[in-house]
Enzyme design. Structure first.
Site, PDB file in Angstrom:
ATOM      1  N   ASP A  68       0.824  -1.201   0.000  1.00 25.34           N
ATOM      2  CA  ASP A  68       0.000   0.000   0.000  1.00 25.34           C
ATOM      3  C   ASP A  68       0.864   1.260   0.000  1.00 25.34           C
ATOM      4  O   ASP A  68       0.465   2.296  -0.527  1.00 25.34           O
ATOM      5  CB  ASP A  68      -0.928  -0.023   1.217  1.00 25.34           C
ATOM      6  CG  ASP A  68      -2.096   0.924   1.071  1.00 25.34           C
ATOM      7  OD1 ASP A  68      -2.616   1.053  -0.050  1.00 25.34           O
ATOM      8  OD2 ASP A  68      -2.480   1.546   2.069  1.00 25.34           O
ATOM      9  N   ASP A  89      -7.029   3.253  -5.605  1.00 31.47           N
ATOM     10  CA  ASP A  89      -6.294   2.854  -4.404  1.00 31.47           C
ATOM     11  C   ASP A  89      -7.179   2.975  -3.164  1.00 31.47           C
ATOM     12  O   ASP A  89      -7.256   2.054  -2.342  1.00 31.47           O
ATOM     13  CB  ASP A  89      -5.048   3.730  -4.257  1.00 31.47           C
ATOM     14  CG  ASP A  89      -4.229   3.367  -3.027  1.00 31.47           C
ATOM     15  OD1 ASP A  89      -3.907   2.177  -2.861  1.00 31.47           O
ATOM     16  OD2 ASP A  89      -3.907   4.271  -2.233  1.00 31.47           O
ATOM     17  N   ASP A  93      -8.526  -0.058  -0.822  1.00 32.94           N
ATOM     18  CA  ASP A  93      -8.177  -0.016   0.605  1.00 32.94           C
ATOM     19  C   ASP A  93      -9.385  -0.352   1.465  1.00 32.94           C
ATOM     20  O   ASP A  93      -9.286  -1.093   2.449  1.00 32.94           O
ATOM     21  CB  ASP A  93      -7.659   1.371   1.000  1.00 32.94           C
ATOM     22  CG  ASP A  93      -6.217   1.602   0.590  1.00 32.94           C
ATOM     23  OD1 ASP A  93      -5.550   0.637   0.161  1.00 32.94           O
ATOM     24  OD2 ASP A  93      -5.759   2.758   0.691  1.00 32.94           O
TER      25      ASP A  93
END
Length: 197
Positions: A68, A89, A93
């Protein structure tokens, strides 16, 4: 205080990850591919946790968390930062966090702890709201990153609980502190909007 602690640890970590970023860049890996790989590792961590291999799940989650960090570093290093990349992203997440917490809830459920299952639901709600309040604030033109429990802190707390065999206290703390962070962000936005008057 938390910001300075984060910077103190994140700086050296980024330096250590730099060779990995260069290696990925040389092989023309895209940030979105790294983001997908990190999601895959998070799902594997969830599978381990759901199967009762809590410490193994924590170790896999550590690697996923590094991914990440790497995707953002790779995006900046290769000039591939984009609004869609940030959106992609952030969306994955939430999926990763949800899958891991679902596995934790499953462990509590099969152990016959309904109150802890409910606490996991509150922790997940708090985690989602921490991200949501930031996104809504940014839509209003307000930068709102204040609060105790950003994604990095939530992940560290959960990993510590898994590794130390203190999963129940970690989840309770996660729920309480995430919801407290939501309150901090609501107050931040309110003050920012009041300052515009």
């Amino acid at each position: 205080m938390l910001d300075s602690l984060r910077e103190r640890f994140e700086g050296p970590l980024r330096e250590r990850l730099e060779p990995v970023v260069q290696w990925l860049a040389a092989r023309q890996m895209t940030p979105n591919q790294v983001t997908l790989a990190a999601l895959g590792l998070s799902l594997l961590a969830a599978l381990c946790i759901g199967s009762g291999w809590l410490r193994l799940g924590a170790l896999v989650l550590i690697v996923a968390s590094l991914g990440d960090l790497v995707d953002g570093m790779l995006a900046r290093a290769t000039d591939q930062s984009s609004p869609f990349g940030a959106f992609f992203d952030s969306t994955l997440d939430r999926l990763s966090e949800g899958a891991v917490l679902a596995a934790v809830a499953y462990q509590f459920a099969i152990g016959g702890h309904p109150l802890l299952v409910a606490t996991v639901v509150l922790a997940l709600l708090g985690s989602l709201l921490v991200s949501y309040t930031r996104a809504r604030a940014e839509a209003l033109g307000i930068e709102c990153t204040v609060g105790l429990m950003s994604r990095a802190e939530r992940t560290v707390l959960l990993i510590a609980g898994l590794l130390l065999g203190l999963l129940a206290p970690a989840v309770v703390l996660l729920a309480v502190l995430s919801l407290y962070t939501v309150g901090q962000r609501v107050q931040c936005v309110r003050e920012a909007l009041d300052g515009r008057d």
